[in-house]
Design an enzyme around this catalytic site. Sequence first.
Site, PDB file in Angstrom:
ATOM      1  N   GLY A  94       0.785  -1.227   0.000  1.00  0.00           N
ATOM      2  CA  GLY A  94       0.000   0.000   0.000  1.00  0.00           C
ATOM      3  C   GLY A  94       0.821   1.283   0.000  1.00  0.00           C
ATOM      4  N   ARG A  97      -0.056   3.876  -2.849  1.00  0.00           N
ATOM      5  CA  ARG A  97      -1.273   4.629  -2.534  1.00  0.00           C
ATOM      6  C   ARG A  97      -1.000   5.695  -1.464  1.00  0.00           C
ATOM      7  NH1 ARG A  97      -6.713   3.580  -3.299  1.00  0.00           N
ATOM      8  NH2 ARG A  97      -8.008   4.955  -2.054  1.00  0.00           N
ATOM      9  N   GLU A 118       1.906  10.367 -16.095  1.00  0.00           N
ATOM     10  CA  GLU A 118       2.071   9.476 -17.236  1.00  0.00           C
ATOM     11  C   GLU A 118       2.453   8.116 -16.681  1.00  0.00           C
ATOM     12  OE1 GLU A 118       5.093  11.689 -19.151  1.00  0.00           O
ATOM     13  OE2 GLU A 118       3.683  12.871 -20.330  1.00  0.00           O
ATOM     14  N   TYR A 130      -4.159   4.124  -9.970  1.00  0.00           N
ATOM     15  CA  TYR A 130      -4.531   5.483 -10.372  1.00  0.00           C
ATOM     16  C   TYR A 130      -6.033   5.584 -10.643  1.00  0.00           C
ATOM     17  CZ  TYR A 130       0.521   5.866 -10.875  1.00  0.00           C
ATOM     18  OH  TYR A 130       1.874   5.839 -10.642  1.00  0.00           O
TER      19      TYR A 130
END
Length: 163
Positions: A94, A97, A118, A130
């Site tokens: 994680g 994130r 990108e 994402y």
Amino acid sequence: MRIPFFSPPAEFAVERLTPEDARHLSAIHREDFVRPWSGGEFEALLSQQAVFGFGAWQVGHRAEPPAGFVLARLAAGEGEILTIAVARAWRRHGLGRELMEAVLRHLHGERAEALFLEVDETNQPAIALYRRLGFDEVARRPAYYDKPDAAKTAALVMRRDLR
């Protein structure tokens, strides 16, 4: 009788990067990029006023290299992820994130309007992250990323509105 030993999961703290952290970032970057950035390149970026970043360190181990990091830039109300990397040994914990959320919190505090990034079209774990964070694909850059076998893959340009 054999008793299995289980170590507790590591705890991490996400902290702001400084130019002094640059020397540690290149080794992590090298794990995923054909042309990794050098410590000097990271230091030059982190010395720029518009560039900021966060690292994830094991609690109590701030003197050691981070397990992952993210570098971003804020200009004219828009943020851009310059690079993000998590050491292979620490993936699936994680940290990606947590690092992205640190950037989002910072940009929210700066009243930024959007965040762009990108990502290699073949990097499905990153794309999934994402998307979970609210990013949408807005463009594609063909033959953008070099691969070790000399092939090239496209970059997906993704955006998240922050307002």
